[in-house]
Write an enzyme that holds these catalytic residues in place. Sequence first.
Site, mmCIF file in Angstrom:
data_model
loop_
_atom_site.group_PDB
_atom_site.id
_atom_site.type_symbol
_atom_site.label_atom_id
_atom_site.label_comp_id
_atom_site.label_asym_id
_atom_site.label_seq_id
_atom_site.Cartn_x
_atom_site.Cartn_y
_atom_site.Cartn_z
ATOM 1 N N CYS A 45 0.804 -1.226 0.000
ATOM 2 C CA CYS A 45 0.000 0.000 0.000
ATOM 3 C C CYS A 45 0.838 1.277 0.000
ATOM 4 O O CYS A 45 0.295 2.366 -0.196
ATOM 5 C CB CYS A 45 -0.949 -0.005 1.195
ATOM 6 S SG CYS A 45 -2.088 -1.399 1.193
ATOM 7 N N GLY A 53 -14.237 -6.830 -3.081
ATOM 8 C CA GLY A 53 -14.033 -7.728 -1.952
ATOM 9 C C GLY A 53 -12.717 -7.530 -1.249
ATOM 10 O O GLY A 53 -11.918 -6.650 -1.597
ATOM 11 N N CYS A 113 -11.823 1.104 4.762
ATOM 12 C CA CYS A 113 -11.861 1.739 3.442
ATOM 13 C C CYS A 113 -12.305 0.725 2.389
ATOM 14 O O CYS A 113 -12.146 -0.480 2.567
ATOM 15 C CB CYS A 113 -10.493 2.320 3.086
ATOM 16 S SG CYS A 113 -9.257 1.073 2.653
#
Length: 394
Positions: free
Chosen positions: A82, A115, A214
């Site tokens: 990330c 998902g 999120c």
Amino acid sequence: MSAHVMVAGVGMTKFAKPGQNEPYTEMGAAAVRDALQDAGLPYDAVQQAYAGYVYGDSTCGQAALYKVGMTGIPVMNVNNNCSTGSTALFMARQAVESGVVDVALALGFEHMKPGALTSHWDDRPSPFDAFDAETDDLVGQPEIPLALRYFGGAGKSHMEKYGSSMLDLARIRAKASRHAVNNPLALFRNELSPEDVLESPTIWGGVMTRLMACPPTCGAAAAVVVSEAYAKKHGLNTNVRIAGQAMTTDYASTFDAHDMMKVVGYDMTAAASKQVQEQTGIGIEDVDVVELHDCFAHNEMITYEGLGLCPEGGASKFIADGDNTYGGKYVTNPSGGLLSKGHPLGATGLAQCYELTRQLRGTAGSTQVEGARTALQHNLGLGGACVVTMYQAQ
């Protein structure tokens, strides 16, 4: 840092839900074109490019950039979970600062599936094996997806240590929604109250509701960085410079401390923040606006303390006093953050750069923090890496 590195141009697409996005090639190219237009430069002025993404095949960066131009320049593909977007920026900044090039491009994009995040490689060791084992020992709850257990577990650890609460987390999420109302590029722009957040479906009793996490998101963002000498020679915007930048990876304490806050990068965050402050001579108290990695409300809460925005154990008071929003000490995630803006993994760090560059130029429109002169960016990836960047208005 010696030579000044300027952020000459930034670009970003509107983030979208998976299935409602253009292909990564189109999103990436659009963000690059916007950044080049913002900088006032043609693509053939770019001497190196760093393209970040997590879910994609090799050389996806070339595929996106070839939509803009094919000039033979080096293109480096970057994957650091990330923190990928900020890692691309870190590398582009280093190339310019070192004098290897005068103009470098950092691009981040992600074309995600709906998902929870999953691994696509099940025939070899996972880079998260040690993280998963520690989480199994500390948290259990095998029925809950791992990303939720990581950050929910970190929030639970904070609650047990310092007495923070679900209401603190709900207030963080509600604050994100209030900020996102003013950001036309955010995915979710509906304002929520803390009660709305608490009443959303429960994912983990006493720890997390659905709105505290999120959403998977698709999008792209880009930045053009140049040397100060090049900017002045070519009449480019020199309003924003990267004053300092640090990248840290995991310390032994990630596992040795047996604390979920450490597992999800608290010590990486604290070390990177300290390094940037020492590099620049700018104290955390001098920061006006912050974009931090709020993949879960829980991570925003512990990151306040990791960055030094408040003392350890002080997050509840920081939130209750409104020191994380307009009128408080630090306007945190004026964009709406990952919670409302969305989190396309490879694009996130450069979307943060986009917001903070506009803040320091004074062109952020309805999200503008009045008088912003110094900005701090925090982008975290498990596995792990943390990039903290300090920007200053010239």
